[in-house]
Design an enzyme around this catalytic site. Structure first.
Site, PDB file in Angstrom:
ATOM      1  N   TRP A  99       0.841  -1.203   0.000  1.00  0.00           N
ATOM      2  CA  TRP A  99       0.000   0.000   0.000  1.00  0.00           C
ATOM      3  C   TRP A  99       0.868   1.242   0.000  1.00  0.00           C
ATOM      4  O   TRP A  99       0.580   2.210  -0.701  1.00  0.00           O
ATOM      5  CB  TRP A  99      -0.965  -0.014   1.191  1.00  0.00           C
ATOM      6  CG  TRP A  99      -1.913  -1.162   1.129  1.00  0.00           C
ATOM      7  CD1 TRP A  99      -2.018  -2.188   2.027  1.00  0.00           C
ATOM      8  CD2 TRP A  99      -2.871  -1.449   0.103  1.00  0.00           C
ATOM      9  NE1 TRP A  99      -2.984  -3.069   1.626  1.00  0.00           N
ATOM     10  CE2 TRP A  99      -3.529  -2.645   0.447  1.00  0.00           C
ATOM     11  CE3 TRP A  99      -3.248  -0.804  -1.076  1.00  0.00           C
ATOM     12  CZ2 TRP A  99      -4.536  -3.205  -0.343  1.00  0.00           C
ATOM     13  CZ3 TRP A  99      -4.250  -1.369  -1.869  1.00  0.00           C
ATOM     14  CH2 TRP A  99      -4.877  -2.550  -1.491  1.00  0.00           C
ATOM     15  N   ASP A 166      -1.804   6.784   6.415  1.00  0.00           N
ATOM     16  CA  ASP A 166      -2.828   5.833   5.975  1.00  0.00           C
ATOM     17  C   ASP A 166      -3.076   4.898   7.153  1.00  0.00           C
ATOM     18  O   ASP A 166      -2.217   4.107   7.520  1.00  0.00           O
ATOM     19  CB  ASP A 166      -2.302   5.068   4.748  1.00  0.00           C
ATOM     20  CG  ASP A 166      -3.234   3.941   4.298  1.00  0.00           C
ATOM     21  OD1 ASP A 166      -4.268   3.702   4.951  1.00  0.00           O
ATOM     22  OD2 ASP A 166      -2.907   3.299   3.277  1.00  0.00           O
ATOM     23  N   LYS A 190     -11.897  -2.200   6.956  1.00  0.00           N
ATOM     24  CA  LYS A 190     -11.081  -3.072   7.798  1.00  0.00           C
ATOM     25  C   LYS A 190     -11.593  -3.058   9.250  1.00  0.00           C
ATOM     26  O   LYS A 190     -11.643  -4.076   9.887  1.00  0.00           O
ATOM     27  CB  LYS A 190      -9.613  -2.652   7.771  1.00  0.00           C
ATOM     28  CG  LYS A 190      -9.041  -2.381   6.380  1.00  0.00           C
ATOM     29  CD  LYS A 190      -8.687  -3.635   5.629  1.00  0.00           C
ATOM     30  CE  LYS A 190      -8.488  -3.440   4.135  1.00  0.00           C
ATOM     31  NZ  LYS A 190      -7.504  -2.458   3.708  1.00  0.00           N
TER      32      LYS A 190
HETATM   33  C1  LIG Z   1      -6.903  -2.083   2.248  1.00  0.00           C
HETATM   34  C2  LIG Z   1      -5.893  -0.999   2.314  1.00  0.00           C
HETATM   35  C3  LIG Z   1      -5.812   0.013   1.338  1.00  0.00           C
HETATM   36  C4  LIG Z   1      -6.705   0.019   0.122  1.00  0.00           C
HETATM   37  O1  LIG Z   1      -7.954   0.429   0.440  1.00  0.00           O
HETATM   38  P1  LIG Z   1      -9.089   0.616  -0.692  1.00  0.00           P
HETATM   39  O2  LIG Z   1     -10.197   1.189   0.108  1.00  0.00           O
HETATM   40  O3  LIG Z   1      -9.366  -0.739  -1.253  1.00  0.00           O
HETATM   41  O4  LIG Z   1      -8.553   1.537  -1.715  1.00  0.00           O
HETATM   42  C5  LIG Z   1      -4.880   0.999   1.499  1.00  0.00           C
HETATM   43  N1  LIG Z   1      -4.043   1.019   2.549  1.00  0.00           N
HETATM   44  C6  LIG Z   1      -4.080   0.069   3.502  1.00  0.00           C
HETATM   45  C7  LIG Z   1      -3.138   0.144   4.645  1.00  0.00           C
HETATM   46  C8  LIG Z   1      -5.003  -0.966   3.406  1.00  0.00           C
HETATM   47  O5  LIG Z   1      -5.040  -1.918   4.360  1.00  0.00           O
END
Ligand SMILES: *Cc1c(COP(=O)(O)O)cnc(C)c1O
Length: 357
Positions: A99, A166, A190
């Site tokens: 990511w 993030d 998540k």
């Molecule tokens: C799942 C995830 C993403 C991607 O998220 P989307 O909503 O599918 O774009 C980005 N960063 C992290 C740390 C993730 O776990």
């Protein structure tokens, strides 16, 4: 048989989130209409957004001067919105996994990117330390929890430039000091809600500093000034997010959640370290994620991988197969996963060990 949901995302949510959302899909807030059918501008739905924002602020202790907004596009769109809105000439990034790498790739479209540290040399199995962030970077971007490789930055870093994180997969799992960040974002799927909504916690004063033209939909200020109602927001996921936030509050808030998460992670890693058949992929204890516990078959037992996966699945363990780029196993222990599910997985690992020895 009871199913134990270890999926990495979309993933387990509190029962009350699922139940209350189902009820609202039939009759939303006494309107006699489905949550799917009501205007996002109805007073009942505006109240949902307002309450969700208020609970975000309360549960994370967000100081004055920050806005909470709900967006579409996933965390992946934030990889582009962050540099679009915040990067003048240069930004710094820490590369701790897939990511993070995707965020870096997008940032390079907007200016100079200094990748100040990377753990790619060891398949992202540690958190880089001892790097220097250039003082002229407009911001420093980190991925606090690396969902795929199972590492986590468990402290609020102090680096001398504005910090962007993030937090898709560890928001609300531990106490954070929001004042240390200028922007925190994440996909909700998540730890918060079904897929479809993205949250952003933005320090207002960092906006409006770049000269480039930004399309209206990609400007944080657009969504802040319209309180997440510039266009139609993802109504159902936002409603579900509110249910999770209420549940979090009932559970005693983020500090209580963190205590439980520490216990769950200790139980899980404890068993992996003890059980001769398995090995954790992240060696340094301080770098291990509490949310996504990654492990493989120990040396000499590699051939049992598929057998263990089937063995565990037959006993109700769902979603423990590792990400396709990491292999092995990954048990995701998000907030809503009960301690008893970790106990159940540990029992299955012990049963498998007895069989094989
Ligand atoms: C799942 C995830 C993403 C991607 O998220 P989307 O909503 O599918 O774009 C980005 N960063 C992290 C740390 C993730 O776990």
């Amino acid at each position: 048989m009871k199913k134990h949901n270890f999926y990495a995302g979309p993933s387990i949510l509190p029962e009350s989130t699922v139940e209350n959302t189902i009820a609202a899909l039939k009759d939303f807030s006494g309107t006699g209409l489905s949550l799917m059918e009501i205007s996002h501008r109805s007073k009942q739905f505006v109240a949902v957004v307002d309450e969700a924002v208020a609970l975000f602020k309360e549960l994370l202790n967000i100081p004055e001067g920050y806005s909470v907004i709900f967006l579409g596009g996933g965390a992946s769109l934030q990889f582009c919105m962050v540099p679009y809105n915040l990067m003048g000439k240069k930004a710094a990034y820490l590369n701790t996994g897939e990511w993070a790498s995707k965020a870096i790739k997008e940032a390079k479209l907007f200016g100079e990117v200094a990748v100040v540290g990377s753990s790619e040399d060891k398949k992202f199995n540690y958190i880089p330390r001892g790097y220097t962030v250039p003082a002229d970077a407009d911001y420093f971007h980190i991925t606090t929890n690396n969902t795929i490789y199972g590492t986590e930055i468990l402290e609020d870093l102090e680096v001398g430039v504005p910090l962007v994180a993030d937090m898709s997969s560890d928001i609300f799992s531990r106490v954070i000091d929001v004042s240390k960040y200028v922007l925190i974002y994440g996909g909700a799927q998540k730890n918060l809600a079904p897929a479809g909504v993205t949250f952003a916690i933005v320090k207002d004063e960092i906006l409006g500093k770049v000269d480039r033209v930004i399309p209206t939909m990609l400007k944080y200020s657009t969504h802040i000034s319209k309180e997440s109602m510039f266009n139609t927001p993802p109504v159902v996921p936002i409603y579900a997010a509110l249910q999770t936030l209420k549940w979090l509050k009932e559970m005693g808030g983020v500090a209580e959640m963190e205590k439980i998460n520490i216990r769950k992670a200790e139980l899980m890693y404890g068993e992996i370290d003890r059980n001769s058949l398995f090995k954790a992929t992240v060696p340094a204890v301080e770098d291990r994620s509490r949310m996504n516990v990654c492990f493989v078959m120990n040396d000499g037992f590699e051939g049992f991988e598929k057998e263990f996966n089937d063995f565990a699945t037959e006993r109700g363990m769902i979603g423990i197969k590792g990400h396709r780029s990491a292999g092995g196993f990954r048990a995701s222990l998000y907030n809503a996963l009960p301690y008893s599910s970790v106990e159940a997985l540990v029992a299955v690992m012990q049963e498998f060990e007895t069989l094989k020895k």
